[in-house]
Design a protein around this motif. Structure first.
Motif, PDB file in Angstrom:
ATOM      1  N   ARG A  28       0.735  -1.319  -0.019  1.00 53.89           N
ATOM      2  CA  ARG A  28       0.125   0.014   0.068  1.00 53.89           C
ATOM      3  C   ARG A  28       0.977   1.194  -0.034  1.00 53.89           C
ATOM      4  O   ARG A  28       0.390   2.496  -0.218  1.00 53.89           O
ATOM      5  N   GLU A  29       2.224   1.194   0.359  1.00 49.99           N
ATOM      6  CA  GLU A  29       2.962   2.113   0.396  1.00 49.99           C
ATOM      7  C   GLU A  29       4.340   1.957  -0.843  1.00 49.99           C
ATOM      8  O   GLU A  29       4.754   2.885  -1.108  1.00 49.99           O
ATOM      9  N   THR A  30       4.459   0.827  -1.100  1.00 48.52           N
ATOM     10  CA  THR A  30       5.734   0.406  -1.969  1.00 48.52           C
ATOM     11  C   THR A  30       5.215  -0.105  -2.988  1.00 48.52           C
ATOM     12  O   THR A  30       4.596  -1.514  -2.772  1.00 48.52           O
ATOM     13  N   THR A  31       5.253   0.076  -4.376  1.00 48.10           N
ATOM     14  CA  THR A  31       4.663  -0.677  -5.291  1.00 48.10           C
ATOM     15  C   THR A  31       6.004  -1.812  -5.555  1.00 48.10           C
ATOM     16  O   THR A  31       7.004  -1.849  -5.455  1.00 48.10           O
ATOM     17  N   LEU A  32       5.387  -2.733  -6.412  1.00 45.34           N
ATOM     18  CA  LEU A  32       6.093  -4.029  -6.841  1.00 45.34           C
ATOM     19  C   LEU A  32       7.012  -3.280  -7.862  1.00 45.34           C
ATOM     20  O   LEU A  32       8.447  -3.951  -7.910  1.00 45.34           O
ATOM     21  N   GLU A  33       7.164  -2.364  -8.533  1.00 46.68           N
ATOM     22  CA  GLU A  33       8.103  -1.871  -9.626  1.00 46.68           C
ATOM     23  C   GLU A  33       9.164  -1.152  -8.766  1.00 46.68           C
ATOM     24  O   GLU A  33      10.342  -1.398  -8.762  1.00 46.68           O
ATOM     25  N   GLU A  34       8.667  -0.435  -7.346  1.00 44.30           N
ATOM     26  CA  GLU A  34       9.801   0.180  -6.796  1.00 44.30           C
ATOM     27  C   GLU A  34      10.469  -0.812  -5.985  1.00 44.30           C
ATOM     28  O   GLU A  34      11.659  -0.664  -5.986  1.00 44.30           O
ATOM     29  N   LEU A  35       9.771  -1.920  -5.606  1.00 46.07           N
ATOM     30  CA  LEU A  35      10.483  -2.884  -4.972  1.00 46.07           C
ATOM     31  C   LEU A  35      11.647  -3.596  -5.683  1.00 46.07           C
ATOM     32  O   LEU A  35      12.899  -3.826  -5.218  1.00 46.07           O
ATOM     33  N   THR A  36      11.098  -3.841  -7.006  1.00 48.81           N
ATOM     34  CA  THR A  36      12.079  -4.430  -7.947  1.00 48.81           C
ATOM     35  C   THR A  36      13.539  -3.467  -8.189  1.00 48.81           C
ATOM     36  O   THR A  36      14.462  -4.078  -8.173  1.00 48.81           O
ATOM     37  N   SER A  37      13.394  -2.268  -8.215  1.00 51.03           N
ATOM     38  CA  SER A  37      14.166  -1.147  -8.651  1.00 51.03           C
ATOM     39  C   SER A  37      15.128  -1.377  -7.404  1.00 51.03           C
ATOM     40  O   SER A  37      16.520  -1.331  -7.352  1.00 51.03           O
ATOM     41  N   ARG A  38      14.616  -1.363  -6.082  1.00 49.97           N
ATOM     42  CA  ARG A  38      15.386  -1.222  -4.752  1.00 49.97           C
ATOM     43  C   ARG A  38      16.358  -2.646  -4.773  1.00 49.97           C
ATOM     44  O   ARG A  38      17.353  -2.451  -4.431  1.00 49.97           O
ATOM     45  N   LEU A  39      15.737  -3.752  -5.000  1.00 47.02           N
ATOM     46  CA  LEU A  39      16.494  -5.009  -5.098  1.00 47.02           C
ATOM     47  C   LEU A  39      17.576  -4.990  -5.938  1.00 47.02           C
ATOM     48  O   LEU A  39      18.572  -5.461  -5.647  1.00 47.02           O
ATOM     49  N   ARG A  40      17.263  -4.693  -7.095  1.00 44.38           N
ATOM     50  CA  ARG A  40      18.184  -4.640  -8.177  1.00 44.38           C
ATOM     51  C   ARG A  40      19.406  -3.533  -8.029  1.00 44.38           C
ATOM     52  O   ARG A  40      20.397  -3.714  -8.858  1.00 44.38           O
ATOM     53  N   GLY A  41      18.927  -2.457  -7.189  1.00 46.29           N
ATOM     54  CA  GLY A  41      19.903  -1.454  -7.207  1.00 46.29           C
ATOM     55  C   GLY A  41      20.727  -1.666  -6.034  1.00 46.29           C
ATOM     56  O   GLY A  41      21.636  -0.845  -5.406  1.00 46.29           O
ATOM     57  N   GLY A  42      20.572  -2.901  -5.231  1.00 45.15           N
ATOM     58  CA  GLY A  42      21.411  -3.240  -4.073  1.00 45.15           C
ATOM     59  C   GLY A  42      21.159  -2.496  -2.809  1.00 45.15           C
ATOM     60  O   GLY A  42      21.708  -2.347  -1.915  1.00 45.15           O
ATOM     61  N   ARG A  43      19.767  -1.944  -2.724  1.00 44.65           N
ATOM     62  CA  ARG A  43      19.347  -0.959  -1.838  1.00 44.65           C
ATOM     63  C   ARG A  43      18.350  -1.848  -0.808  1.00 44.65           C
ATOM     64  O   ARG A  43      17.896  -3.103  -1.221  1.00 44.65           O
TER      65      ARG A  43
END
Length: 211
Positions: A192-207
């Motif tokens: 509800r606060e973080t989209t799946l796309e944002e999660l993907t970006s964070r994981l692939r960005g090493g964050r």
């Protein structure tokens, strides 16, 4: 770190029956069971005294509801009727496949779903865009016996992934259930606060996946 995902409402959407009790009743009749006249009441009553947080498989509930009205369901008719009634169309949510793939790049990936209907979780995955082998472990409440947010649901998922519960990052759309991971020391990604796309970006960005 291990990442677990909720299924329904997180990775896929499913078309549930509008009236589950009526759908089960129709299926029971298909299997030759005499559905009682007050089935609507029987279906809504509690018939199995389970511990708080424990999952009651829907076929067990249906069989108990029938017995409460003096009706037998031979030949495993209650289970067959439930599986027939819950035979939904499945749609994969946008960004879901990519999020699971990104999670696999950083550690083991599991599925943890509240679901009282046998076979519904694997059947939904088969009908989705996911590769069944994209998950290292699949845990459902009907299989492990406990529903999120009960700690034992998350502990079961952790065991299936061979990690400590505190290593879990659980992704879901319902803070009241999925947020229970925090009770075992894990962390929660609230869709509800973080989209799946944002999660993907964070994981692939090493964050850190948790904002």
């Amino acid at each position: 770190m291990a990442v677990t995902f909720d299924l329904f409402g997180t990775l896929v959407d499913v078309d549930y029956p509008v009236d589950p009790g009526a759908a089960v009743a129709d299926a029971l009749r298909e299997y030759g069971v005499a559905v009682p006249d007050d089935w609507d009441d029987a279906y809504r009553e509690v018939h199995i005294d389970a511990p708080e947080g424990a999952e009651v498989p829907l076929p067990a509930h249906v069989a108990a509801a029938l017995r409460s009205r003096g009706v037998d369901a031979p030949n495993n008719a209650a289970r067959r009727a439930v599986i027939t009634a819950f035979d939904p169309e499945v749609t994969t949510r946008p960004g879901a496949v990519e999020a699971v793939e990104a999670a696999r790049e950083v550690g083991p990936v599991g599925l943890l779903s509240n679901c009282s209907v046998p076979e519904l979780v694997p059947r939904s995955l088969i009908r989705s865009d996911f590769d069944w082998h994209g998950f290292d472990a699949i845990t459902s409440s009907v299989a492990c016996g406990w529903r999120k947010p009960h700690p034992q649901a998350f502990e079961a998922a952790a065991r299936n992934l061979d990690v400590d519960p505190s290593e879990l990052v659980h992704v879901g759309d319902d803070p009241d259930t999925d947020g229970g991971v925090e009770g075992v020391g894990g962390r929660f990604v609230n869709l509800r606060e973080t989209t799946l796309e944002e999660l993907t970006s964070r994981l692939r960005g090493g964050r850190d996946p948790c904002p």
